[in-house]
Write a protein that holds these residues in place. Sequence first.
Motif, PDB file in Angstrom:
ATOM      1  N   LEU A   1       0.792  -1.229   0.000  1.00 17.07           N
ATOM      2  CA  LEU A   1       0.000   0.000   0.000  1.00 17.07           C
ATOM      3  C   LEU A   1       0.824   1.280   0.000  1.00 17.07           C
ATOM      4  CD1 LEU A   1      -2.728  -1.158   2.521  1.00 17.07           C
ATOM      5  CD2 LEU A   1      -2.853  -1.113   0.040  1.00 17.07           C
ATOM      6  N   ILE A   2       1.845   1.321   0.841  1.00 11.01           N
ATOM      7  CA  ILE A   2       2.596   2.565   0.981  1.00 11.01           C
ATOM      8  C   ILE A   2       4.070   2.324   0.695  1.00 11.01           C
ATOM      9  CG2 ILE A   2       3.318   4.382   2.594  1.00 11.01           C
ATOM     10  CD1 ILE A   2       0.631   3.966   4.022  1.00 11.01           C
ATOM     11  N   GLU A   3       4.588   3.081  -0.273  1.00  9.88           N
ATOM     12  CA  GLU A   3       6.005   2.989  -0.578  1.00  9.88           C
ATOM     13  C   GLU A   3       6.701   4.158   0.100  1.00  9.88           C
ATOM     14  OE1 GLU A   3       7.029   2.367  -4.751  1.00  9.88           O
ATOM     15  OE2 GLU A   3       8.290   4.140  -4.566  1.00  9.88           O
TER      16      GLU A   3
ATOM     17  N   ILE B   1      -3.379  12.823  14.901  1.00 10.64           N
ATOM     18  CA  ILE B   1      -4.737  12.507  14.451  1.00 10.64           C
ATOM     19  C   ILE B   1      -5.019  11.007  14.452  1.00 10.64           C
ATOM     20  CG2 ILE B   1      -6.319  12.640  12.475  1.00 10.64           C
ATOM     21  CD1 ILE B   1      -5.216  15.411  11.924  1.00 10.64           C
ATOM     22  N   VAL B   2      -4.077  10.235  13.923  1.00  7.62           N
ATOM     23  CA  VAL B   2      -4.310   8.796  13.843  1.00  7.62           C
ATOM     24  C   VAL B   2      -4.030   8.113  15.193  1.00  7.62           C
ATOM     25  CG1 VAL B   2      -3.735   6.690  12.580  1.00  7.62           C
ATOM     26  CG2 VAL B   2      -3.642   8.892  11.417  1.00  7.62           C
ATOM     27  N   SER B   3      -3.109   8.709  15.971  1.00  2.00           N
ATOM     28  CA  SER B   3      -2.711   8.124  17.251  1.00  2.00           C
ATOM     29  C   SER B   3      -2.104   6.744  17.104  1.00  2.00           C
ATOM     30  CB  SER B   3      -3.887   8.064  18.232  1.00  2.00           C
ATOM     31  OG  SER B   3      -4.248   9.357  18.603  1.00  2.00           O
ATOM     32  N   TYR B   4      -1.407   6.551  16.027  1.00  2.00           N
ATOM     33  CA  TYR B   4      -0.697   5.277  15.892  1.00  2.00           C
ATOM     34  C   TYR B   4       0.790   5.458  16.186  1.00  2.00           C
ATOM     35  CZ  TYR B   4       0.551   0.654  14.444  1.00  2.00           C
ATOM     36  OH  TYR B   4       1.024  -0.632  14.466  1.00  2.00           O
ATOM     37  N   GLY B   5       1.330   6.577  15.731  1.00  2.00           N
ATOM     38  CA  GLY B   5       2.729   6.879  16.059  1.00  2.00           C
ATOM     39  C   GLY B   5       3.734   5.975  15.380  1.00  2.00           C
ATOM     40  N   ALA B   6       3.542   5.732  14.094  1.00  2.00           N
ATOM     41  CA  ALA B   6       4.454   4.830  13.397  1.00  2.00           C
ATOM     42  C   ALA B   6       5.809   5.480  13.118  1.00  2.00           C
ATOM     43  CB  ALA B   6       3.830   4.360  12.084  1.00  2.00           C
ATOM     44  N   TYR B   7       5.829   6.795  12.972  1.00  2.00           N
ATOM     45  CA  TYR B   7       7.061   7.456  12.540  1.00  2.00           C
ATOM     46  C   TYR B   7       7.685   8.325  13.611  1.00  2.00           C
ATOM     47  CZ  TYR B   7       5.234   6.835   7.753  1.00  2.00           C
ATOM     48  OH  TYR B   7       4.732   6.356   6.583  1.00  2.00           O
TER      49      TYR B   7
ATOM     50  N   PRO C   1      10.458  -1.941   8.285  1.00  2.00           N
ATOM     51  CA  PRO C   1       9.407  -1.608   7.325  1.00  2.00           C
ATOM     52  C   PRO C   1       8.177  -1.050   8.036  1.00  2.00           C
ATOM     53  CG  PRO C   1       9.647  -3.990   7.550  1.00  2.00           C
ATOM     54  CD  PRO C   1      10.741  -3.382   8.347  1.00  2.00           C
ATOM     55  N   LEU C   2       7.386  -0.322   7.310  1.00  2.00           N
ATOM     56  CA  LEU C   2       6.173   0.253   7.887  1.00  2.00           C
ATOM     57  C   LEU C   2       5.187  -0.868   8.217  1.00  2.00           C
ATOM     58  CD1 LEU C   2       4.847   2.942   8.521  1.00  2.00           C
ATOM     59  CD2 LEU C   2       3.853   2.922   6.237  1.00  2.00           C
ATOM     60  N   ASN C   3       4.675  -0.816   9.427  1.00  2.00           N
ATOM     61  CA  ASN C   3       3.737  -1.842   9.846  1.00  2.00           C
ATOM     62  C   ASN C   3       2.699  -1.152  10.703  1.00  2.00           C
ATOM     63  OD1 ASN C   3       2.423  -4.096  10.632  1.00  2.00           O
ATOM     64  ND2 ASN C   3       3.984  -4.785  12.072  1.00  2.00           N
ATOM     65  N   CYS C   4       1.591  -0.787  10.108  1.00  2.00           N
ATOM     66  CA  CYS C   4       0.672   0.080  10.848  1.00  2.00           C
ATOM     67  C   CYS C   4      -0.754  -0.173  10.403  1.00  2.00           C
ATOM     68  CB  CYS C   4       1.058   1.525  10.606  1.00  2.00           C
ATOM     69  SG  CYS C   4       0.871   1.966   8.869  1.00  2.00           S
ATOM     70  N   GLU C   5      -1.614   0.796  10.567  1.00  2.00           N
ATOM     71  CA  GLU C   5      -3.015   0.639  10.178  1.00  2.00           C
ATOM     72  C   GLU C   5      -3.241   0.897   8.701  1.00  2.00           C
ATOM     73  OE1 GLU C   5      -5.130   3.392  12.570  1.00  2.00           O
ATOM     74  OE2 GLU C   5      -4.696   2.327  14.409  1.00  2.00           O
ATOM     75  N   PHE C   6      -2.282   1.472   8.054  1.00  2.00           N
ATOM     76  CA  PHE C   6      -2.378   1.788   6.626  1.00  2.00           C
ATOM     77  C   PHE C   6      -3.603   2.630   6.287  1.00  2.00           C
ATOM     78  CE2 PHE C   6       0.471  -1.819   6.856  1.00  2.00           C
ATOM     79  CZ  PHE C   6       1.551  -1.287   6.181  1.00  2.00           C
ATOM     80  N   CYS C   7      -3.745   3.697   7.045  1.00  2.00           N
ATOM     81  CA  CYS C   7      -4.845   4.622   6.767  1.00  2.00           C
ATOM     82  C   CYS C   7      -4.467   5.566   5.642  1.00  2.00           C
ATOM     83  CB  CYS C   7      -5.194   5.412   8.011  1.00  2.00           C
ATOM     84  SG  CYS C   7      -3.864   6.497   8.555  1.00  2.00           S
ATOM     85  N   GLY C   8      -3.170   5.656   5.352  1.00  2.00           N
ATOM     86  CA  GLY C   8      -2.741   6.530   4.263  1.00  2.00           C
ATOM     87  C   GLY C   8      -2.727   8.007   4.604  1.00  2.00           C
ATOM     88  N   SER C   9      -2.958   8.350   5.854  1.00  2.00           N
ATOM     89  CA  SER C   9      -2.954   9.769   6.234  1.00  2.00           C
ATOM     90  C   SER C   9      -1.602  10.404   5.960  1.00  2.00           C
ATOM     91  CB  SER C   9      -3.274   9.927   7.718  1.00  2.00           C
ATOM     92  OG  SER C   9      -4.542   9.406   7.988  1.00  2.00           O
ATOM     93  N   CYS C  10      -0.552   9.642   6.237  1.00  2.00           N
ATOM     94  CA  CYS C  10       0.797  10.177   6.028  1.00  2.00           C
ATOM     95  C   CYS C  10       1.043  10.422   4.547  1.00  2.00           C
ATOM     96  CB  CYS C  10       1.832   9.221   6.602  1.00  2.00           C
ATOM     97  SG  CYS C  10       1.652   7.518   6.036  1.00  2.00           S
ATOM     98  N   VAL C  11       0.567   9.519   3.711  1.00  2.00           N
ATOM     99  CA  VAL C  11       0.737   9.694   2.264  1.00  2.00           C
ATOM    100  C   VAL C  11       0.019  10.965   1.829  1.00  2.00           C
ATOM    101  CG1 VAL C  11       0.304   8.688  -0.006  1.00  2.00           C
ATOM    102  CG2 VAL C  11       0.839   7.204   1.934  1.00  2.00           C
TER     103      VAL C  11
HETATM  104  S1  SF4 Z   1      -0.677   4.873   7.110  1.00  2.00           S
HETATM  105 FE1  SF4 Z   1       0.675   6.493   7.804  1.00  2.00          FE
HETATM  106  S2  SF4 Z   1      -0.604   7.785   9.123  1.00  2.00           S
HETATM  107 FE2  SF4 Z   1      -1.694   5.853   8.844  1.00  2.00          FE
HETATM  108  S3  SF4 Z   1      -1.098   4.605  10.597  1.00  2.00           S
HETATM  109 FE3  SF4 Z   1       0.317   4.112   8.936  1.00  2.00          FE
HETATM  110  S4  SF4 Z   1       2.049   5.461   9.233  1.00  2.00           S
HETATM  111 FE4  SF4 Z   1       0.369   6.289  10.444  1.00  2.00          FE
END
Ligand code: SF4
Lengths: 168, 821
Positions: free
Chosen positions: B139-141, B160-166, B184-194
């Motif tokens: 999903l996210i590169e 906003i997302v409250s996941y804190g991946a970065y 590697p990114l491992n998160c909710e993949f909401c795409g907000s960061c993109v």
């Molecule tokens: S997609 Fe981006 S904003 Fe959403 S949870 Fe993952 S790192 Fe955070």
Amino acid sequence: MSNAPAEEIAAEEIDLTEANEIIDKYLTLPGNLMPVLQGIQDAYGFVPKPTIDLVAERLNVYPSQIYGVLTFYAQFHLKPRGKFIIRVCVGTACHVQGAERITETFFGRLGIGHAETTEDLRYTFEKVACLGACGMAPLAMVNDDTYGKMTVQKVDEIIETYNARPMK
Amino acid sequence: MVNLTIDGKQVAVEKDATIYDAAKACGIKIPILCHDKKLHPFGGCRMCLVEVEQMKGRLIPACTTPVTEGMIVQTTTDEIVKARKLVLELLLLKHPIDCPVCDAAGDCDLQNLTYEYKVNMNRFVDEKFNHEIDYENPLIERDMNRCIHCGKCARICDEIVSYGAYTFINRGIEAKMGTEFDGPLNCEFCGSCVSVCPVGALNSRPFKFKARWWALQKTKSVCSYCGTGCQLTLGSKDGKVLTTIYDENQGFHNGQLCTRGRFGYQFVNSDKRLTAPMIRKNGNLQEATWEEALAEVTSRLSAGKSDPASVAALATPRLTNEELYLFGKLFRGTVGTDNIDHSAGYAHEALTKGAVASFGVAASPAEIADVQKSNLLLVVKSDAYETHPVIGFEINLGVKRKGIALRIVSDKKGKLTRLPGAKTTVHAPGNEVALFNALCKSVIDQGLAAEGVAGLDALKAAVADATAEKAGVTAEEIAAIAKEFASAEKALIILPIGQGYPGHNAALANAAANLAILTGQYGKEGAGLLIMGEKNNSQGAVDMGIYPKGTGLNAAAIIDGCANGNIKTLFVAGENPVVSYPNRKKVEKALENVEFMVVSDLFLTETAAMADVVLPACSFAEKSGTFTSLGRRVQNVRKAIPAVGLAKSDFDILNALSQALGGARYNNQGEVFTEIAANVPAYKGLTQAGLKDEGAVYPVALSAKLVPAAAQASAPVAGKLTLVTGSALYHCGTMSRFGEGPMYVCPDAYAELNVADAAALKVAEGDQVTVTSGTGAVQVVAKVGKRVPQGVVFSPYHFGEGSVNTITDGSEVTYVTVAKK
Ligand code: SF4
Ligand code: SF4
Ligand code: SF4
Ligand code: FES
Ligand code: FES
């Protein structure tokens, strides 16, 4: 942030008792992340991954942020470190006095490079930028002991001395 | 208000505005890179430098500097332009100039500013970055070589997302935007960061190399997954939806979307879409023409007209208001049956019966904007975040930025539990009504009931023996929540409902409403009860009257009617009872038994595969109309692409049938909306054109009443675990199974167990387990964690394989055994 009590976190892989005790000590204090990480580093010699997860969960901080802090401050280490930390200065004065040869000799004798640790966990080697005793250049330190006017021969003497020291 | 002068213009703005805000308010554009209106100011990029006469001698960042009275600001002097050029040159120093292959080209702030400031040479030279690109997920590169260290991704993921991946990792020249352990990114993949990345460092992989940004046709519409009603902009080209486009000025959510909205659109172009009608011949579904298929359906329905009680129809609350209205008119009016429902009979009683009894309206007395206007949120079920993620974002924002108190009552823990200051009361499953009754009793006992509440005596009597213990929590917890709720200036209850939530029914809505009414927490902004319907148009389906009235059968009774032969003809528009209704075996048997079933759907669902006639329907991207969100906002859905294959919208299908059966005939869906506005009181005065981009929240006139609600006693069963069903992170109904995003985040059914139970059962994360109840058994993957309490298993209901409705029968709690396969 809501801080979780100790009993909720079960120990995994390594013994987290000490880490839990350190967290307990600072749990309710504001700005507790740094002292907790420092305490863990003191206790374990480095900051093991399971303790990061533990701190993240109990202090309710993102693991990514802890990792950010740990990689920002030079005082923290994410890998096990040797019992004896050998630091060789490569600052200007030491450089001029031949620090390069000293580091190369250590590399050759110990079989490790900069910021590496021998497999037996006896030595960690680090190049550093100026230890503040330029008059004694080139300079090396092993833990808190200072060795000035370093020579290749002194490298061997140092290694012999510390090879003879007990690990425990 | 503060008065200042910007580029010679007089401006008056709020006192907490920045120079950037003030300039924007009067139409002066100051370039920004690290600033975003939703996020805390960062002041890191220095692109927004301006000159303030009172602070001569240096340039100051407009995005972080608050306005002061009498300030005189210049936004473009020679010196400023020079400074901005320098900023750009420095950024371009390390940045690879790979615009020709970068998907952000055309939508890249760095590229656009480089063009605008004509930076066509660089006085500096340095080596480019050489970071490895993260391709680890579909999903996210992440290409950190293009990163300009603006920190927006980290801020949005935290704030906003409250996941804190970065976070920024390493320091000095080595510093980069990284993840935990630089992995590697491992998160909710909401795409907000993109969506907020100003350059091409974060890219949507499904969109990669699909089209240049400027070649996309952009259509504003509404997400078709959950009831939140997020607005989105579809980017399409050559008849395909290729991406969703971020627009920070769109919707109450400022363009934020969850994984379904952002990465779930692929179901529209899925190659599994139905493209032609099918008729069952010799036991097999075979392609047919529309004429044949509609003729078959028409003849069945017109035969049904003489025995309307033998006809029933189920519609999905994903259809537009216009389609639902026509659906109601066709079956109730023309065919003459009252056996119509929209899974309300299983899931939306809280809206259809509960809200009417308590507030006199079949809608939430609160709207989504109330979340941020409240002082205390009482959330039922920890996973309001998972069912309605963007409302979760609103909760996060409110709690973190405005210090809104958050109290959660739930049968398990979830992400909201970890928000600052959040307190979670974990109760035994199925005890929600008992818990609200105990809260009401505590309010009364503590003398906190509002004055002159009608029906107080009856409620007192009804909750006289409602104790905390009966709800499986402590008296202290109940007393504390009751007190905080009653004494908050404005308190709002958030109640998710849906197919996966047996027990979130009328009684629960009444019990929750009682607490709000008893404490006077309703009928004012930031207070009341937000009943969160599961699907994109759950509220619209209620407004259009798609549930049985009078003697009509509800969804559950319709299934029974099929089973016992009373229902001979069943019309299903987009519902998937086989997977989503409780007791799968029973549903399958009932549907096998029905004489004639027609299903219109996007996909050959488990239900459609059993039909006699299958009609290919259009997705939301292929039609226009309106959806009504859970906050009563009526919004325009706009056609972005032509229909796939021979698919027709449900509007066209229903319109054709209606005409063939001698009913109404419309020229277009818009005519139906005009009729809705004339006939449905709440929609009075609305026009589709008048809804514009923002839509309209229709008003409700409340007549609040205390309605005692009886709690079901659910005692634990020795040796068994309690099964809790619900929504998986980022799925919605059974449709999200056709979206790439949701299927990456959560591809399979699972059962989540507490670590202690898992240890006792010798089950480890990832093991195959069999979950068995009185009605059947399913095989799913085990998840082990601390979110679910001991003695409880959680399993999501969306999946066709390992579908939990094989083992549930619609009662509030199901007792199961779990065994390693
Ligand atoms: S997609 Fe981006 S904003 Fe959403 S949870 Fe993952 S790192 Fe955070
Ligand atoms: S990845 Fe994008 S959003 Fe994140 S810091 Fe870099 S440029 Fe900014
Ligand atoms: S699924 Fe719901 S929360 Fe997610 S984008 Fe769509 S409407 Fe918004
Ligand atoms: S340069 Fe080596 S001690 Fe200062
Ligand atoms: S936009 Fe103001 S400093 Fe980046």
